[in-house]
Design a protein around this motif. Structure first.
Motif, PDB file in Angstrom:
ATOM      1  N   GLY A 152       0.780  -1.225   0.000  1.00 35.37           N
ATOM      2  CA  GLY A 152       0.000   0.000   0.000  1.00 35.37           C
ATOM      3  C   GLY A 152       0.815   1.280   0.000  1.00 35.37           C
ATOM      4  N   GLY A 153       1.966   1.281   0.613  1.00 37.42           N
ATOM      5  CA  GLY A 153       2.765   2.500   0.658  1.00 37.42           C
ATOM      6  C   GLY A 153       2.038   3.599   1.411  1.00 37.42           C
ATOM      7  N   SER A 154       2.013   4.782   0.822  1.00 45.45           N
ATOM      8  CA  SER A 154       1.405   5.936   1.480  1.00 45.45           C
ATOM      9  C   SER A 154      -0.084   6.070   1.179  1.00 45.45           C
ATOM     10  CB  SER A 154       2.124   7.220   1.039  1.00 45.45           C
ATOM     11  OG  SER A 154       2.010   7.387  -0.366  1.00 45.45           O
ATOM     12  N   VAL A 155      -0.614   5.232   0.282  1.00 44.46           N
ATOM     13  CA  VAL A 155      -2.036   5.305  -0.058  1.00 44.46           C
ATOM     14  C   VAL A 155      -2.831   4.531   0.988  1.00 44.46           C
ATOM     15  CG1 VAL A 155      -3.787   4.856  -1.804  1.00 44.46           C
ATOM     16  CG2 VAL A 155      -1.457   5.445  -2.505  1.00 44.46           C
ATOM     17  N   ALA A 156      -3.679   5.242   1.725  1.00 45.43           N
ATOM     18  CA  ALA A 156      -4.421   4.608   2.814  1.00 45.43           C
ATOM     19  C   ALA A 156      -5.737   4.012   2.348  1.00 45.43           C
ATOM     20  CB  ALA A 156      -4.680   5.623   3.919  1.00 45.43           C
ATOM     21  N   ALA A 157      -6.349   4.620   1.331  1.00 43.97           N
ATOM     22  CA  ALA A 157      -7.651   4.142   0.878  1.00 43.97           C
ATOM     23  C   ALA A 157      -8.017   4.850  -0.421  1.00 43.97           C
ATOM     24  CB  ALA A 157      -8.713   4.398   1.937  1.00 43.97           C
ATOM     25  N   MET A 158      -9.095   4.405  -1.010  1.00 39.73           N
ATOM     26  CA  MET A 158      -9.658   5.075  -2.179  1.00 39.73           C
ATOM     27  C   MET A 158     -10.700   6.075  -1.686  1.00 39.73           C
ATOM     28  SD  MET A 158     -11.036   3.179  -5.611  1.00 39.73           S
ATOM     29  CE  MET A 158     -12.309   2.268  -4.718  1.00 39.73           C
ATOM     30  N   THR A 159     -10.740   7.252  -2.286  1.00 41.55           N
ATOM     31  CA  THR A 159     -11.601   8.317  -1.785  1.00 41.55           C
ATOM     32  C   THR A 159     -12.535   8.848  -2.872  1.00 41.55           C
ATOM     33  OG1 THR A 159     -10.033  10.069  -2.358  1.00 41.55           O
ATOM     34  CG2 THR A 159      -9.756   9.002  -0.205  1.00 41.55           C
ATOM     35  N   SER A 160     -13.434   9.721  -2.457  1.00 39.23           N
ATOM     36  CA  SER A 160     -14.357  10.361  -3.391  1.00 39.23           C
ATOM     37  C   SER A 160     -13.618  11.215  -4.418  1.00 39.23           C
ATOM     38  CB  SER A 160     -15.359  11.238  -2.627  1.00 39.23           C
ATOM     39  OG  SER A 160     -16.177  10.453  -1.792  1.00 39.23           O
ATOM     40  N   GLU A 161     -12.434  11.721  -4.042  1.00 36.13           N
ATOM     41  CA  GLU A 161     -11.646  12.504  -4.990  1.00 36.13           C
ATOM     42  C   GLU A 161     -11.177  11.633  -6.162  1.00 36.13           C
ATOM     43  OE1 GLU A 161     -11.420  12.793  -1.699  1.00 36.13           O
ATOM     44  OE2 GLU A 161     -12.328  14.803  -1.684  1.00 36.13           O
ATOM     45  N   ASP A 162     -10.900  10.348  -5.898  1.00 32.83           N
ATOM     46  CA  ASP A 162     -10.538   9.436  -6.992  1.00 32.83           C
ATOM     47  C   ASP A 162     -11.711   9.254  -7.951  1.00 32.83           C
ATOM     48  OD1 ASP A 162      -7.871   8.773  -6.145  1.00 32.83           O
ATOM     49  OD2 ASP A 162      -8.762   7.589  -4.542  1.00 32.83           O
ATOM     50  N   ALA A 163     -12.904   9.164  -7.407  1.00 34.86           N
ATOM     51  CA  ALA A 163     -14.091   9.048  -8.257  1.00 34.86           C
ATOM     52  C   ALA A 163     -14.273  10.298  -9.104  1.00 34.86           C
ATOM     53  CB  ALA A 163     -15.329   8.796  -7.396  1.00 34.86           C
ATOM     54  N   SER A 164     -14.037  11.465  -8.505  1.00 33.51           N
ATOM     55  CA  SER A 164     -14.163  12.719  -9.262  1.00 33.51           C
ATOM     56  C   SER A 164     -13.141  12.788 -10.382  1.00 33.51           C
ATOM     57  CB  SER A 164     -13.985  13.915  -8.316  1.00 33.51           C
ATOM     58  OG  SER A 164     -14.979  13.909  -7.310  1.00 33.51           O
ATOM     59  N   ALA A 165     -11.909  12.301 -10.133  1.00 30.51           N
ATOM     60  CA  ALA A 165     -10.880  12.302 -11.162  1.00 30.51           C
ATOM     61  C   ALA A 165     -11.258  11.364 -12.315  1.00 30.51           C
ATOM     62  CB  ALA A 165      -9.541  11.875 -10.551  1.00 30.51           C
ATOM     63  N   ILE A 166     -11.818  10.224 -11.991  1.00 27.80           N
ATOM     64  CA  ILE A 166     -12.240   9.275 -13.034  1.00 27.80           C
ATOM     65  C   ILE A 166     -13.376   9.871 -13.861  1.00 27.80           C
ATOM     66  CG2 ILE A 166     -13.348   7.023 -13.415  1.00 27.80           C
ATOM     67  CD1 ILE A 166     -11.829   6.022 -10.939  1.00 27.80           C
ATOM     68  N   ARG A 167     -14.239  10.635 -13.221  1.00 26.63           N
ATOM     69  CA  ARG A 167     -15.380  11.239 -13.907  1.00 26.63           C
ATOM     70  C   ARG A 167     -14.928  12.217 -14.988  1.00 26.63           C
ATOM     71  NH1 ARG A 167     -17.756  12.273  -9.590  1.00 26.63           N
ATOM     72  NH2 ARG A 167     -19.247  10.543  -9.480  1.00 26.63           N
ATOM     73  N   LEU A 196     -12.473  11.756 -17.088  1.00 25.75           N
ATOM     74  CA  LEU A 196     -11.857  11.058 -18.215  1.00 25.75           C
ATOM     75  C   LEU A 196     -12.804  10.984 -19.406  1.00 25.75           C
ATOM     76  CD1 LEU A 196     -10.201   8.068 -16.303  1.00 25.75           C
ATOM     77  CD2 LEU A 196      -9.020  10.017 -17.334  1.00 25.75           C
ATOM     78  N   PRO A 197     -12.250  10.880 -20.628  1.00 24.70           N
ATOM     79  CA  PRO A 197     -13.104  10.694 -21.813  1.00 24.70           C
ATOM     80  C   PRO A 197     -13.648   9.258 -21.871  1.00 24.70           C
ATOM     81  CG  PRO A 197     -10.794  10.630 -22.441  1.00 24.70           C
ATOM     82  CD  PRO A 197     -10.827  11.008 -20.984  1.00 24.70           C
ATOM     83  N   ASN A 198     -14.643   9.036 -22.717  1.00 25.37           N
ATOM     84  CA  ASN A 198     -15.254   7.713 -22.943  1.00 25.37           C
ATOM     85  C   ASN A 198     -15.927   7.142 -21.702  1.00 25.37           C
ATOM     86  OD1 ASN A 198     -14.216   7.729 -25.608  1.00 25.37           O
ATOM     87  ND2 ASN A 198     -12.276   6.833 -24.904  1.00 25.37           N
ATOM     88  N   ILE A 199     -16.269   8.037 -20.756  1.00 27.72           N
ATOM     89  CA  ILE A 199     -16.940   7.601 -19.538  1.00 27.72           C
ATOM     90  C   ILE A 199     -18.363   8.156 -19.536  1.00 27.72           C
ATOM     91  CG2 ILE A 199     -16.966   7.677 -17.021  1.00 27.72           C
ATOM     92  CD1 ILE A 199     -14.682   6.031 -18.169  1.00 27.72           C
ATOM     93  N   ARG A 200     -19.347   7.278 -19.333  1.00 27.99           N
ATOM     94  CA  ARG A 200     -20.751   7.715 -19.323  1.00 27.99           C
ATOM     95  C   ARG A 200     -21.260   7.950 -17.914  1.00 27.99           C
ATOM     96  NH1 ARG A 200     -25.908   5.217 -19.696  1.00 27.99           N
ATOM     97  NH2 ARG A 200     -24.997   3.123 -19.661  1.00 27.99           N
ATOM     98  N   GLU A 246     -10.364   0.610 -23.425  1.00 26.39           N
ATOM     99  CA  GLU A 246      -9.713   1.924 -23.396  1.00 26.39           C
ATOM    100  C   GLU A 246     -10.009   2.634 -22.072  1.00 26.39           C
ATOM    101  OE1 GLU A 246     -10.775   4.269 -26.748  1.00 26.39           O
ATOM    102  OE2 GLU A 246     -10.483   2.632 -28.199  1.00 26.39           O
ATOM    103  N   ALA A 247     -11.263   2.519 -21.619  1.00 23.23           N
ATOM    104  CA  ALA A 247     -11.644   3.179 -20.374  1.00 23.23           C
ATOM    105  C   ALA A 247     -10.888   2.593 -19.188  1.00 23.23           C
ATOM    106  CB  ALA A 247     -13.152   3.058 -20.162  1.00 23.23           C
ATOM    107  N   MET A 248     -10.729   1.274 -19.159  1.00 30.65           N
ATOM    108  CA  MET A 248     -10.003   0.635 -18.062  1.00 30.65           C
ATOM    109  C   MET A 248      -8.551   1.076 -18.046  1.00 30.65           C
ATOM    110  SD  MET A 248     -11.694  -3.190 -18.312  1.00 30.65           S
ATOM    111  CE  MET A 248     -10.639  -3.905 -17.053  1.00 30.65           C
ATOM    112  N   GLU A 249      -7.929   1.173 -19.209  1.00 26.50           N
ATOM    113  CA  GLU A 249      -6.545   1.646 -19.289  1.00 26.50           C
ATOM    114  C   GLU A 249      -6.432   3.088 -18.805  1.00 26.50           C
ATOM    115  OE1 GLU A 249      -3.722   0.231 -20.065  1.00 26.50           O
ATOM    116  OE2 GLU A 249      -4.554  -1.766 -20.448  1.00 26.50           O
ATOM    117  N   ALA A 250      -7.385   3.932 -19.211  1.00 28.23           N
ATOM    118  CA  ALA A 250      -7.345   5.344 -18.816  1.00 28.23           C
ATOM    119  C   ALA A 250      -7.545   5.495 -17.313  1.00 28.23           C
ATOM    120  CB  ALA A 250      -8.424   6.115 -19.579  1.00 28.23           C
TER     121      ALA A 250
END
Length: 407
Positions: free
Chosen positions: A75-90, A92-96, A234-238
């Protein structure tokens, strides 16, 4: 001798030796029945898995936090997945659609003496469309509910039937871990999916669960729907590249899709089916050996008959065909009976499992396709022909004079 007349002679021979024919067919019947049951179970399991994944949406991409690799923490310094990660994914192109989901532990909920202990999830408004949930009454969670962290919930059909069997659920307040939450919607019955009871759920706005229960911005899962299934790769790679850039290339996330999981499970089921089918095929081999033994006995018993036919002008191919047809008829009837008995037993198992409530509401799934019945029948015929060749050749080679002399 035509094929039809040869079949007629074969049936007469079988009727003349009913008990021996029945005992000979028993090995083929058991072998084919075992194959039918195995195919029915394997194909039923495959059809059930496909159905469950279709309910979940095969084009849905799942992003989760997995800091463990082969038993080691990375894990290193990453403690968890957060809402900010979801916002970053949102972004991306090719995402509905993107939906973050968080789970919270829920104690037993009681209402006027009735109790239930459901799964408790916090989600965004797109969750219902992504997971294929329909609202039977009331409404779903809205964007405004998410923004305000509203104290509202949507309940599953099982929760409704247990807590509000005779009254309207919409507008009622439930106490969840000391927090009063108002029921705004009831989900349509959905059944089970991937081992979970999809009707025994309580769904709240993700922000409400994060702030009022968990006290952080962490999420357990992010569901992503690409613009089309063709762009899923493509979406999974992005998504993967985006998360790596955000977290200094720390590979603590898993990006997968229901379709790839379905393909992996299907491969495992196929491998398991081939293994079980080969084991069941050994019973057919035993049945074939039994047919060969009985046909050899039949050749010995009918030596004078063979000699008489040859003396009257029957050629070697005619004698050969007659005994091959007899062996194929024996195994063919056994195969047909085995298919019927295996199919009937499979339906009985499905009915029994449904009555006792095992494996969900529909019981143990049984599915026997037409192609499997055809293959099983042709294979049983082939067993008779293969194991009947040697006795047939031996019969056709008998010298008519020696055969007539033999008692």
């Amino acid at each position: 001798m035509t094929l039809l007349s040869a079949i007629g002679v074969a049936l007469d021979t079988l009727r003349a030796n009913k008990l021996r024919s029945a005992l000979t067919m028993l090995g083929v019947i058991i072998g084919v029945m075992a194959v039918v049951i195995m195919v029915s179970l394997i194909e039923g399991a495959r059809a059930n898995v496909v159905k469950e994944f279709e309910q979940l949406g095969s084009d849905v991409i799942m992003v989760s936090y997995e800091p463990w690799r082969q038993g080691q923490f990375v894990g290193g310094s990453v403690a968890a997945m957060t809402s900010e990660d979801a916002s970053a994914i949102r972004e991306l192109p090719n995402i509905r659609m993107v939906c973050s989901m968080v789970q919270a532990a829920t104690p037993e909920i009681t209402y006027e003496g009735r109790s239930v202990q459901p799964q408790f999830q916090g989600v965004e408004e797109s969750y219902f469309e992504i997971r294929g949930y329909e609202i039977a009454k009331g409404r779903a969670i809205s964007t405004m509910d998410i923004e305000e962290g509203a104290k509202v919930i949507v309940i599953g059909e099982e929760v409704r039937s247990k807590l509000f069997p005779q009254e309207e659920a919409i507008g009622k307040d439930l106490l969840l871990s000391g927090m009063q939450m108002r029921v705004i919607g009831v989900l349509a019955k959905k059944g089970r999916g991937m081992g979970d009871n999809l009707d025994n759920v309580i769904i709240a706005p993700v922000t409400a669960v994060q702030s009022r229960w968990n006290g952080n911005r962490e999420v357990d899962m992010i569901y992503v729907v690409p613009e089309s299934r063709e762009k899923s790769g493509e979406a999974m790679e992005a998504i993967w590249e985006k998360l790596m850039r955000r977290h200094d290339n720390q590979a603590v996330f898993r990006v997968d899709s229901f379709e790839s999981i379905l393909n992996a499970i299907s491969r495992i089921i196929s491998l398991f089916g081939a293994l079980i089918g080969s084991i069941a095929g050994l019973a057919l081999l035993v049945g074939g050996i039994g047919i060969m033994n009985i046909m050899l006995v039949s050749v010995t018993e009918r030596t004078k008959e063979i000699g008489l036919r040859k003396a009257l002008g029957a050629k070697r191919p005619t004698i050969l065909t007659q005994f091959l047809v007899e062996a194929a008829t024996l195994s063919g009837i056994g195969g047909a009976l085995g298919i019927f008995m295996g199919w009937s037993l499979g339906l009985l198992v499905q009915w029994g499992s449904r009555q006792v409530g095992a494996f969900g509401d529909n019981g143990l799934p049984i599915y026997f396709p037409v192609w499997a019945a055809i293959v099983a029948f042709v294979f049983s015929l082939s067993v008779g022909v293969v194991f009947g060749i040697y006795p047939a050749i031996r019969a056709s080679k008998l010298d008519p004079i020696e055969a007539l002399r033999r008692e």
